[in-house]
Design a protein around this motif. Structure first.
Motif, PDB file in Angstrom:
ATOM      1  N   ASP A 161      86.947  26.724  -2.006  1.00 48.92           N
ATOM      2  CA  ASP A 161      86.554  27.754  -1.018  1.00 48.92           C
ATOM      3  C   ASP A 161      85.670  27.116  -0.013  1.00 48.92           C
ATOM      4  O   ASP A 161      85.733  27.569   1.079  1.00 48.92           O
ATOM      5  CB  ASP A 161      85.977  28.867  -1.814  1.00 48.92           C
ATOM      6  N   TRP A 162      84.924  26.104  -0.410  1.00 50.48           N
ATOM      7  CA  TRP A 162      83.758  25.598   0.495  1.00 50.48           C
ATOM      8  C   TRP A 162      84.516  24.818   1.478  1.00 50.48           C
ATOM      9  O   TRP A 162      84.312  24.978   2.539  1.00 50.48           O
ATOM     10  CB  TRP A 162      82.829  24.723  -0.189  1.00 50.48           C
ATOM     11  N   LEU A 163      85.688  24.107   0.935  1.00 46.65           N
ATOM     12  CA  LEU A 163      86.484  23.350   2.231  1.00 46.65           C
ATOM     13  C   LEU A 163      86.982  24.131   3.022  1.00 46.65           C
ATOM     14  O   LEU A 163      86.869  23.690   4.399  1.00 46.65           O
ATOM     15  CB  LEU A 163      87.353  22.470   1.277  1.00 46.65           C
ATOM     16  N   PHE A 164      87.600  25.434   2.598  1.00 43.42           N
ATOM     17  CA  PHE A 164      88.219  26.398   3.442  1.00 43.42           C
ATOM     18  C   PHE A 164      87.180  26.966   4.684  1.00 43.42           C
ATOM     19  O   PHE A 164      87.231  27.124   5.667  1.00 43.42           O
ATOM     20  CB  PHE A 164      88.970  27.392   2.687  1.00 43.42           C
ATOM     21  N   GLY A 222      78.967  20.034  15.578  1.00 48.89           N
ATOM     22  CA  GLY A 222      78.328  18.847  14.974  1.00 48.89           C
ATOM     23  C   GLY A 222      77.556  19.318  13.485  1.00 48.89           C
ATOM     24  O   GLY A 222      77.795  18.559  12.803  1.00 48.89           O
ATOM     25  N   ARG A 223      77.014  20.325  13.439  1.00 48.46           N
ATOM     26  CA  ARG A 223      76.487  20.899  12.205  1.00 48.46           C
ATOM     27  C   ARG A 223      77.313  20.997  11.067  1.00 48.46           C
ATOM     28  O   ARG A 223      77.073  20.460   9.987  1.00 48.46           O
ATOM     29  CB  ARG A 223      75.482  22.201  12.392  1.00 48.46           C
ATOM     30  N   ALA A 224      78.538  21.748  11.400  1.00 53.01           N
ATOM     31  CA  ALA A 224      79.558  21.861  10.345  1.00 53.01           C
ATOM     32  C   ALA A 224      80.219  20.542   9.856  1.00 53.01           C
ATOM     33  O   ALA A 224      80.594  20.503   8.755  1.00 53.01           O
ATOM     34  CB  ALA A 224      80.484  22.935  10.999  1.00 53.01           C
ATOM     35  N   GLU A 259      80.744  16.427   2.767  1.00 51.20           N
ATOM     36  CA  GLU A 259      80.451  16.498   1.585  1.00 51.20           C
ATOM     37  C   GLU A 259      81.607  17.455   0.752  1.00 51.20           C
ATOM     38  O   GLU A 259      82.048  17.285  -0.437  1.00 51.20           O
ATOM     39  CB  GLU A 259      79.152  17.151   1.303  1.00 51.20           C
ATOM     40  N   ALA A 260      82.038  18.333   1.705  1.00 49.93           N
ATOM     41  CA  ALA A 260      83.091  19.189   1.056  1.00 49.93           C
ATOM     42  C   ALA A 260      84.302  18.367   0.645  1.00 49.93           C
ATOM     43  O   ALA A 260      84.932  18.687  -0.290  1.00 49.93           O
ATOM     44  CB  ALA A 260      83.318  20.300   1.892  1.00 49.93           C
ATOM     45  N   LEU A 261      84.560  17.445   1.665  1.00 50.72           N
ATOM     46  CA  LEU A 261      85.956  16.639   1.151  1.00 50.72           C
ATOM     47  C   LEU A 261      85.397  15.819  -0.066  1.00 50.72           C
ATOM     48  O   LEU A 261      86.392  15.387  -0.859  1.00 50.72           O
ATOM     49  CB  LEU A 261      86.303  15.838   2.398  1.00 50.72           C
ATOM     50  N   LEU A 262      84.402  15.341  -0.329  1.00 51.80           N
ATOM     51  CA  LEU A 262      83.855  14.404  -1.410  1.00 51.80           C
ATOM     52  C   LEU A 262      83.964  15.337  -2.486  1.00 51.80           C
ATOM     53  O   LEU A 262      84.465  14.722  -3.634  1.00 51.80           O
ATOM     54  CB  LEU A 262      82.670  13.733  -1.385  1.00 51.80           C
TER      55      LEU A 262
END
Length: 810
Positions: A537-540, A559-561, A567-570
């Motif tokens: 859900d975080w990745l989405f 830029g902030r996102a 990290e979400a991809l990791l």
């Protein structure tokens, strides 16, 4: 005290007072004002209320209260007195021994006091507090029983603006003498009524250990107190009094005993057991009741179910005996950490009960965290038919087509075709069809699976839902209406409990974003910020934030996102079900010149898709995202590769022709070629499918690339119409082409345009692009001249159309 009577009762009472003939009885339960009415009638008749003995009475009128408390001798004396004097007798409807029944039968007139209406209740309230709201509150609490209305009205505290009316402790304390006088069986019945038993006579026979006739007498005795209504339910104020004045252990014992009786009958116990949470009640019977209530609560309130399982352990149930079930409840309530801890403890303990059930719980939790390979392993080990279907989904998700087919083939169809089993089979078949079959068939299967699951899916722990998978397929296929319908219905039905609630909401937000309603999408995403987001859900969520910022031209948020995106991809390994956000991340990475951060994930995605035979339905978002990343990077060859892939898909399924046609227009724009007819057709095709922002952006960008004034105006108008904006009346001069100034905007000018329409000053734009404010002003002046804008507001309006609404590049 003068009784409060309605008009009909007042006229009846007046007639009885003036008519000196005939005996009168007043019969009503306790609290109905019999004594007040009797004393008033005695005063009118000029008589006194006698308490006995009655054998020497010589009065013209003999007035007697509480005749139900008299013994047979007194009742016999009254019956004899009736031959020489007029009787006015008040009594409760129970007890009614034969002697009392004979006496009351002598009455020619009977008064039956009724509960107060709301207007009568209002008259009882303190002066200055006779409001509709307070009258409604008192009437609801007391059922209009006059004596209880008086108690509550007398003890109400001062009015406090903005506070809700409450029953004072002093009002409840006045019930103590009445409860103390109750027969033990009557009190037990009232405790059962407090538990919601009502008039379940079979249950009451066992509970009170009396035959049906005796139970009937007990119920009548309870009704005669005025505390119990005709349907066997306590008045709200009586229920409060019992809970405040009867010791908690006695009330808890009653509920536990009722639960035992209900379980023996195969009945429901949740309503009986829920109030016992936190009481500390223990023992085998209590543990059994808590466990049964937990199973009952699971489909409707998983968090409550988890608490009830915990109470069962506290009451003495061995922890591992219910750990798997408690883990399932925690998972459905959204506590995946707690669910995984318990499930792992069960799985690793060979003597534990329901180990395979616990494996299914852990597998679902891992799927939500993107661990599809481990999830599939656990589902396979669980050995259930559901587990095999879910394992097949997970294996497809990581690109292992051969194993997915093997596991799916092992699933048996011997069991009954329930809504759940049918939905899971359709979901599995639909996902396989999406990889190796036709998109329309796959989507149809997902839609049907979602519909079958709606009535039963709230309490089913799923690794993913057919609604979510179907919405993904619909988004990939350009069927936004179908995607929207699926997630809206899943949200309404609560499919999959808390773990899938956020996923469904995020997909709804994604649909809102691609439709171009960026403000609503940002608001929906903000509403989810307080929720705990699992890695998937975080990745989405991060992809949506990037997508909204990119479309809105908000470079700061972009830029902030992006910092979160890494990290979400990791945290989430690449799988088939995250192709959609990966496509969005590709465009954002190109915009921020961070392509290298995505290279490994893109390689994994391409390898995964290749292992599945490069199914167009799943690959399209990657092609589309890759195309726009190539447009930003000005990589014509790469853009051409993606468009060719989309065109090959379109040759097999015309629905893919929508994105292929738009993609071809983008490649042509990169080469400086603008075919207004092709661009307008492609833009309208995207818009028809629901991709409003992409449609308007294509038309707007094409308008910046043409040197044909008529084509520019036409495409600008098309872009505005697709955004739902009004089109200003224009007159385009019919003059030779050579006299029309060129309107093509450079890449730098488009960058300036995006920042200007986002609200930045010339100085802020210059700082962002490392140029002077004077240079920014020069760019703006050139754009105004090229676009033929007569004012700054008209220029800004046209720039918003060109770069998106409110503006985006890439």
């Amino acid at each position: 005290m003068t009784p409060i009577l309605d008009d009909a009762a007042a006229r009846h009472l007046e007639a009885l007072a003036t008519d000196q003939r005939g005996h009168v009885s007043v019969v009503a339960p306790g609290g109905y004002g019999k004594t007040t009415l009797l004393h008033h009638l005695a005063a009118v008749l000029g008589a006194a209320v006698h308490t006995g003995p009655f054998d020497q009475v010589t009065d013209d009128v003999l007035v007697v209260d509480d005749a139900h408390l008299l013994d047979d001798a007194d009742l016999a004396q009254l019956r004899d007195a009736a031959a020489r004097t007029r009787l006015v007798v008040a009594a409760r409807p129970w007890p009614r021994p034969a002697a009392l029944a004979e006496l009351l039968d002598l009455a020619q007139e009977q008064l039956i006091p009724a509960p107060f209406t709301k207007e009568q209740v209002r008259a009882c309230l303190p002066a200055g507090r006779r409001t509709d709201a307070l009258a409604e509150f008192v009437h609801t609490e007391t059922g209009g029983v006059p004596g209880f209305v008086d108690r509550l009205a007398r003890t109400l505290g001062p009015d406090k603006p903005g506070t809700k009316a409450e029953v004072p402790v002093a009002a409840l304390a006045e019930f103590r003498p009445e409860l103390a006088r109750l027969d033990n069986d009557v009190l037990r019945f009232m405790l059962a009524a407090d538990a919601g038993v009502g008039l379940h006579l079979d249950l009451l026979v066992d509970l009170l250990d009396r035959d049906a006739a005796a139970v009937g007498e007990i119920v009548e005795a309870a009704r005669s107190t005025g505390l119990v209504g005709t349907a066997g339910a306590l008045l709200p104020i009586a229920r409060r009094a019992i809970r405040a004045l009867v010791p908690v252990e006695r009330r808890a014992w009653m509920r536990q005993r009722l639960a035992e009786l209900q379980l023996a009958r195969g009945g429901q116990v949740l309503a009986l057991v829920r109030p016992l949470l936190g009481t500390g009640i223990g023992g085998a019977a209590a543990a059994t009741a808590f466990e049964a209530a937990a199973a009952e609560a699971l489909p409707v309130d998983p968090a409550l179910s988890a608490r009830l399982y915990e109470a069962a352990v506290t009451a003495g149930r061995p922890p591992l005996q219910v750990a798997a079930l408690r883990a399932e409840a925690l998972a459905l309530a959204g506590d995946l950490d707690g669910a995984l801890r318990l499930a792992d403890e069960v799985i690793t303990t060979e003597s534990a009960a329901r180990r395979r059930h616990a494996a299914g719980v852990a597998a679902a939790a891992l799927a939500h965290r993107g661990q599809l390979f481990r999830s599939a392993q656990l589902y396979r080990w669980s050995g259930t038919e559901e587990g095999k279907q879910f394992a097949s989904l997970g294996l497809l998700g990581i690109g292992d087509l051969a194993d997915a087919r093997e596991v799916r083939g092992q699933a048996s169809s011997d069991g009954p075709p329930t809504s759940l089993s049918s939905a899971l089979t359709l979901m599995s078949n639909g996902l396989h069809e999406s990889v190796a079959g036709t998109p329309t068939t796959a989507l149809s299967m997902m839609v049907r699976a979602s519909g079958l699951l709606e009535p039963v899916g709230r309490g089913v722990l799923l690794p993913d839902s057919p609604a979510a998978l179907g919405a993904l397929l619909a988004l990939h296929y350009g069927e936004l209406s179908t995607a929207s319908s699926l997630v809206d219905r899943a949200v309404a039905a609560g499919t999959g409990g808390a773990p899938l609630a956020t996923r469904h909401q995020l997909l709804r937000t994604w649909i809102t974003m691609v439709r171009g309603n960026l403000t609503a999408a940002a608001e929906q995403l903000t509403a989810l910020r307080g929720a705990h987001l699992e890695p998937r859900d975080w990745l989405f969520a991060v992809a949506i934030e990037l997508g909204v910022a990119r479309r809105a031209g908000d470079t700061n948020t972009l830029g902030r996102a992006w910092l979160q995106a890494g990290e979400a991809l990791l945290r989430h390994p690449m799988d088939l079900f995250t192709i959609l956000p990966l496509g969005e991340l590709m465009v954002a990475a190109a915009r921020l010149r961070e392509e290298a951060r995505l290279s490994a994930h893109l390689d994994q995605a391409r390898t995964l898709l290749k292992g599945l035979g490069n199914p167009p339905l799943w690959a399209t978002p990657l092609w589309w995202g890759g195309l726009h990343a190539a447009v930003i990077a000005d990589e014509v060859d790469v853009a051409e590769e993606h468009v060719e892939a989309m065109e090959r898909a379109a040759a097999k399924d015309e629905q893919f022709g929508m994105v292929a046609a738009a993609g071809r227009c983008w490649v042509e724009l990169m080469a400086g070629k603008v075919d207004p007819d092709a661009v307008e057709d492609a833009s309208r095709g995207l818009h028809a499918a629901g991709f409003t922002w992409d449609a308007a952006r294509l038309a707007g960008r094409a308008a910046t690339r043409t040197s044909d004034r008529k084509a520019m105006v036409r495409l600008l108008d098309c872009a505005r119409l697709l955004q739902g904006k009004p089109v200003a009346a224009r007159t385009v001069p019919d003059e030779p082409r050579s006299s029309i100034p060129e309107v093509t905007l450079s890449e730098r000018e488009l960058q300036v345009a995006e920042l200007v329409v986002s609200g930045m000053t010339y100085k802020d734009v210059g700082d962002r692009l490392f140029i002077s404010a004077k240079t920014v002003e020069h760019h703006v002046a050139r754009m105004r001249q090229r676009l033929g804008a007569s004012s700054r507001s008209e220029l800004l309006s046209q720039l918003r159309t060109l770069v998106g609404s409110p503006g985006a590049h890439g």
